[in-house]
Write an enzyme that holds these catalytic residues in place. Structure first.
Site, mmCIF file in Angstrom:
data_model
loop_
_atom_site.group_PDB
_atom_site.id
_atom_site.type_symbol
_atom_site.label_atom_id
_atom_site.label_comp_id
_atom_site.label_asym_id
_atom_site.label_seq_id
_atom_site.Cartn_x
_atom_site.Cartn_y
_atom_site.Cartn_z
ATOM 1 N N ASP A 1 0.806 -1.051 -0.040
ATOM 2 C CA ASP A 1 0.026 0.099 -0.114
ATOM 3 C C ASP A 1 0.890 1.085 0.220
ATOM 4 O O ASP A 1 1.668 1.299 0.905
ATOM 5 C CB ASP A 1 -0.986 -0.059 1.032
ATOM 6 C CG ASP A 1 -2.077 -0.895 1.172
ATOM 7 O OD1 ASP A 1 -2.221 -1.482 0.275
ATOM 8 O OD2 ASP A 1 -2.787 -1.101 2.026
ATOM 9 N N ASP B 1 -15.497 -3.450 -1.338
ATOM 10 C CA ASP B 1 -15.071 -3.224 0.313
ATOM 11 C C ASP B 1 -16.337 -3.274 0.891
ATOM 12 O O ASP B 1 -17.403 -2.532 0.695
ATOM 13 C CB ASP B 1 -14.163 -1.661 0.392
ATOM 14 C CG ASP B 1 -13.149 -1.796 -0.414
ATOM 15 O OD1 ASP B 1 -12.567 -3.093 -0.715
ATOM 16 O OD2 ASP B 1 -12.578 -0.642 -0.958
#
Length: 170
Positions: free
Chosen positions: A10, A132
């Site tokens: 990330d 998500d």
């Protein structure tokens, strides 16, 4: 049945980070030199890397695309990339740069046709959709907005449109 382990990197402000529950103000790890960290994963046997541009996901100005390009150029590793891909053009540019798979989240939810168009042009194996989910509801805009859609309903929809896979985060 086999499976593939894909290390995740990330990126935020040019660094490798880990956030608590995806909240940008809850950063618990921040490491410099993501290109070097990618090399360490490759040395450990990674054949593909999962790279998310959190700045893009949070709609901030910083763009970590240059880091992705450096990793591709230096190591020639397969990459699946997501975060901040808001349009067909964004996805196409990453695929043209050599990214193996793009992961669309908010853009797919707001404009599902983009998934079909990219799948037809580049093949469904190269187009994934990120769902998500919080309490069964798909979230978007970096976990900030609920969509009102159930995860399983959108997963089926995107499968039918041509997505090659779903990246599910709960």
């Amino acid at each position: 049945m086999g499976f593939e382990v894909i290390p995740a990197i990330d990126l935020r402000r040019g660094r490798c980070v880990q956030l608590v529950q995806g909240k940008k103000n809850r950063e618990i790890v921040s490491l410099p030199n993501p290109v070097e960290i990618a090399g360490k994963w490759i040395d450990e046997g990674a054949e593909i890397l999962h790279i998310i541009d959190l700045d893009g996901a949070f709609q901030e100005k910083n763009n970590n695309r240059g880091i992705i390009i450096k990793i591709i150029e230096k190591y020639g590793v397969r990459i699946q990339a997501g975060g901040g891909i808001r349009s067909y053009e964004d996805a196409k540019s990453l695929l043209d740069l050599g990214v193996e798979r793009v992961i669309l989240g908010t853009a797919a939810i707001k404009n599902p046709e983009i998934v079909g168009k990219l799948s037809r042009e580049f093949s469904s194996e190269r187009i994934f959709v990120a769902l998500d989910s919080r309490k069964g509801e798909v979230m978007m805009d970096g976990w900030r907005k609920g969509t009102g859609f159930k995860t399983e309903d959108l997963a089926l929809k995107f499968q039918n449109i041509g997505a090659g896979g779903i990246l599910f985060t709960n």
